[in-house]
Design a protein around this motif. Structure first.
Motif, PDB file in Angstrom:
ATOM      1  N   GLU A  31      -5.395  -0.962  -2.926  1.00  0.00           N
ATOM      2  CA  GLU A  31      -5.101   0.276  -3.664  1.00  0.00           C
ATOM      3  C   GLU A  31      -5.170   0.036  -5.168  1.00  0.00           C
ATOM      4  OE1 GLU A  31      -1.375   1.883  -2.456  1.00  0.00           O
ATOM      5  OE2 GLU A  31      -2.224   2.664  -0.583  1.00  0.00           O
ATOM      6  N   ASN A  34      -8.624  -0.328  -6.196  1.00  0.00           N
ATOM      7  CA  ASN A  34      -9.293   0.977  -6.243  1.00  0.00           C
ATOM      8  C   ASN A  34      -8.924   1.743  -7.502  1.00  0.00           C
ATOM      9  OD1 ASN A  34     -10.810   0.766  -4.016  1.00  0.00           O
ATOM     10  ND2 ASN A  34      -9.358   1.771  -2.640  1.00  0.00           N
ATOM     11  N   LYS A  35      -7.639   1.719  -7.810  1.00  0.00           N
ATOM     12  CA  LYS A  35      -7.168   2.404  -9.022  1.00  0.00           C
ATOM     13  C   LYS A  35      -7.892   1.875 -10.250  1.00  0.00           C
ATOM     14  CE  LYS A  35      -2.352   3.443  -7.888  1.00  0.00           C
ATOM     15  NZ  LYS A  35      -0.999   2.940  -8.178  1.00  0.00           N
ATOM     16  N   GLU A  38     -11.342   2.940 -10.278  1.00  0.00           N
ATOM     17  CA  GLU A  38     -11.399   4.361 -10.614  1.00  0.00           C
ATOM     18  C   GLU A  38     -11.249   4.554 -12.128  1.00  0.00           C
ATOM     19  OE1 GLU A  38      -9.012   8.405  -9.585  1.00  0.00           O
ATOM     20  OE2 GLU A  38      -8.572   6.658  -8.344  1.00  0.00           O
ATOM     21  N   LYS A  41     -14.264   3.439 -13.865  1.00  0.00           N
ATOM     22  CA  LYS A  41     -15.336   4.412 -13.690  1.00  0.00           C
ATOM     23  C   LYS A  41     -15.125   5.575 -14.659  1.00  0.00           C
ATOM     24  CE  LYS A  41     -17.414   7.150 -10.093  1.00  0.00           C
ATOM     25  NZ  LYS A  41     -16.564   8.264  -9.676  1.00  0.00           N
ATOM     26  N   LYS A  42     -13.860   5.982 -14.734  1.00  0.00           N
ATOM     27  CA  LYS A  42     -13.514   7.102 -15.618  1.00  0.00           C
ATOM     28  C   LYS A  42     -13.869   6.753 -17.079  1.00  0.00           C
ATOM     29  CE  LYS A  42     -11.638  11.081 -16.364  1.00  0.00           C
ATOM     30  NZ  LYS A  42     -12.357  12.246 -15.868  1.00  0.00           N
ATOM     31  N   ILE A  68      -4.316   7.263 -13.955  1.00  0.00           N
ATOM     32  CA  ILE A  68      -4.880   6.532 -12.825  1.00  0.00           C
ATOM     33  C   ILE A  68      -4.035   5.329 -12.468  1.00  0.00           C
ATOM     34  CG2 ILE A  68      -6.912   5.275 -12.016  1.00  0.00           C
ATOM     35  CD1 ILE A  68      -8.516   7.224 -13.898  1.00  0.00           C
TER      36      ILE A  68
END
Lengths: 491, 126
Positions: A31, A34-35, A38, A41-42, A68
């Motif tokens: 997790e 992933n955060k 993310e 990516k942002k 995030i």
């Protein structure tokens, strides 16, 4: 059997539990990862987006990090080098972030920390270049807010720990990222810690891009303003030159006219001395007028106010016209012979008015430096691509050491000064010739075997071939602003 | 030549008096004006065989004189109107030619004898 079975079952259960625990931990880690991905990516999106406004980039990045990664507050502050302060540029729009904004006694962007306040942890992070941690918001707000207000805010927003990371780009610290959480620092997972650091690094690059763009924008705006100012100045200079030359010419005209009247319309006979003085007044006034004209011409050429309109020109015909013109001026008094060696010659591509100016200057020059009963001869040569014209005089000649500076502004030769004083030279004529010939894609040069041996001036111009006439626009030059003609050359 | 009337509109005193003296010595009848307004009034009365006028003038510049003469033509017709200036190669000279000026003379480029030659040619003499 039963107990065996229960032992096995228990073992399986324990094993499953261990597996579950292991799996859970793994899931947590996944997790977190992933955060982090993310968030990265942002950030990537923000960097790649066309947004180049610094404040906007700062806000988006700060929001991305806080939301995030699930932090209570993210604050970005940047160094303002001019004002020597650390300025807050963005605060996350997280619930706690909004609460913090309203609990401040003034808008958070006004919270500026002087760069020399080492007591403040943000400044300390900048100076030391390393992460700072505190449980006391006062250390973040000093010296702007006092201990009581800081404690109140901390109570309202209910954050426990603030982590302050220096934000770098290309080895330079741009500011700090302050992350506030309701946990203790050691409650953060290794992944979370790594993630913040990684994101802060990427943040530096995003900000650097925005800053560079802003710099570029500011610079190009300043350039635009400077350019406008230069244009205005240019116009003012133009007007000044125009008015100054007009104002100069009025009194010179009066001097010239009255000197002429005194010489030619005197009601008493002039003594030899008075006549000599008047002749010198008259000649000097002519020279002054020539100087004003040449300076005007130079300023027009240098400002690009001259246009070149090329057309096929018959050089032999033009030479004859120039000889006629020169013949009726000074050459008669000096009894100078002109020789024109006519040959069959292709036409050249040139601006007639400018070429006439060049020719008159060169012929005028030869006339000045050729003594009475001298000779000036014109020769032509063409290889089909260019036509070369030579103007050879039997004048005073030029020393080898002086040939180089002849075409420079005021490159007048010392040895010719006496001659110019009595003949009205300005020291600008050959410079004007060179500039004009080069504008017409030609060349100009000089040769002399030395003092007393005369001089030969050459210039060459492109032949007006069919191919060139088809691309005649390549030889055309438009004037910058209002096109001006050239002042006439007096010979 | 006494019957040829010339008007000179020139603000510089020395130059005005010089042209006046030069032309009078040739037998012309010369009237002068030292600013654009007086110049326009005299030109508007009309009857001159030749008008020489400067461009940069107090009160009313040369171009304005031409414009005003177009709007309100002279009572008695004048001969050619010629610019007498030291502004060489300026766009304003072309504007004057478009406004009805016959030609232009650059003051600094001429000796007095050349001025006379030009004046005679504009008057159709010689």
């Amino acid at each position: 059997m039963m107990s065996d079975f229960s032992i096995i079952l228990t073992a399986i259960l324990i094993f499953a539990l261990i597996l579950e625990l292991f799996y859970m931990k793994k899931t947590r880690a996944l997790e977190d990862r992933n955060k982090r991905l993310e968030a990265l990516k942002k950030l990537d999106e923000i960097m790649m987006s066309s947004t180049t406004n610094l404040e906007e980039v700062a806000q988006k990045v700060t929001d991305a990090i806080a939301f995030i990664l699930g932090f209570e507050i993210g604050v970005l502050a940047l160094i303002d080098e001019k004002r020597k302060v650390l300025r807050r540029v963005a605060m996350s729009h997280t619930a706690t972030g909004v609460k913090a904004q309203t609990s401040l006694p003034f808008p958070y962007k006004q919270l500026e920390i002087p760069l020399d306040c080492e007591e403040n942890l943000s400044i300390k992070a900048i100076i030391s270049g390393s992460k700072q941690v505190t449980h006391d918001l006062y250390e973040v707000f000093v010296p702007v807010l006092d201990k009581n207000i800081s404690a109140e805010i901390q109570k309202t927003v209910n954050v426990k720990t603030s982590l302050i990371y220096p934000v770098r780009a290309r080895g330079k610290i741009l500011g700090v990222m302050i992350v506030s959480i309701s946990r203790d620092e050691n409650e953060l997972s290794a992944y979370e810690k790594e993630s913040i650091e990684e994101l802060v690094n990427v943040l530096g690059i995003a900000l650097d891009n925005a800053l560079l763009y802003q710099d570029l924008k500011e610079t190009s705006e300043q350039l635009k303003i400077a350019n406008e100012r230069l244009k205005q100045l240019d116009k003012l200079k133009d007007e000044f030159v125009s008015i100054a030359s007009h104002e100069l010419r009025t009194p010179i005209t009066a001097i010239r006219s009255y000197a002429w009247m005194a010489l030619h319309k005197s009601d008493v006979p002039l003594s030899q001395k008075v006549e000599k003085y008047l002749v010198r007044v008259f000649m000097s006034s002519e020279r002054l007028i020539n100087l004003v004209n040449d300076m005007l011409n130079v300023s027009r050429i240098e400002a690009g106010r001259i246009e070149i309109n090329p057309e096929p020109v018959d050089l032999i015909e033009l030479t004859k016209e120039i000889i006629d013109e020169a013949y009726y001026s000074k050459s008669t008094a000096k009894n100078i012979q002109f020789q024109l060696h006519e040959t069959k010659l292709p036409k050249v591509l040139a601006d007639l008015e400018k070429l006439r100016e060049v020719f008159l200057n060169l012929v005028g020059n030869s006339l000045k430096f050729t003594p009475n009963d001298g000779k000036i001869s014109f020769d032509f040569f063409s290889d089909g691509q260019v036509v070369e014209v030579s103007i050879k005089d039997s004048g005073v000649g030029i020393g080898r050491e002086d040939l180089g500076r002849l075409f420079q502004k005021f490159g007048r030769l010392d040895s010719s000064y006496t001659a110019t004083a009595s003949l009205g030279g300005t020291g600008l004529g050959l410079y004007i010739c060179k500039s004009l010939v080069e504008l017409m894609h030609g060349k100009i040069w000089v040769s002399s075997e030395g003092l007393g041996k005369g001089a030969t001036f050459y210039f060459s111009l492109p032949v007006a071939t069919d191919a060139r006439l088809r691309h005649i626009d390549e030889y055309r030059i438009k004037a910058v602003g209002e096109a001006k003609g050239l002042e006439p050359v007096a010979i | 030549m006494e019957n040829k009337k010339i008007l000179i509109i020139e603000d510089d005193q020395f130059l005005r008096e010089f042209y006046q003296e030069l032309l009078q010595s040739e037998g012309f009848s010369v009237d002068v004006a030292s600013d654009g307004e007086i110049g326009f009034q005299k030109a508007h009365m009309g009857g001159f065989n030749l008008i020489l006028f400067d461009l940069m003038l107090p009160k009313k510049d040369g171009l304005a004189i031409l414009r005003d003469l177009k709007v309100s033509p002279p009572q008695t017709q004048n001969g050619p109107i010629v610019v007498l200036t030291n502004l060489g190669q300026d766009a304003i000279i072309n504007q004057c030619l478009n406004m009805g000026a016959e030609g232009y003379l650059i003051k600094s480029a001429m000796n007095p004898d050349q001025v006379l030659t030009e004046v005679n040619s504009y008057l159709g003499l010689h």
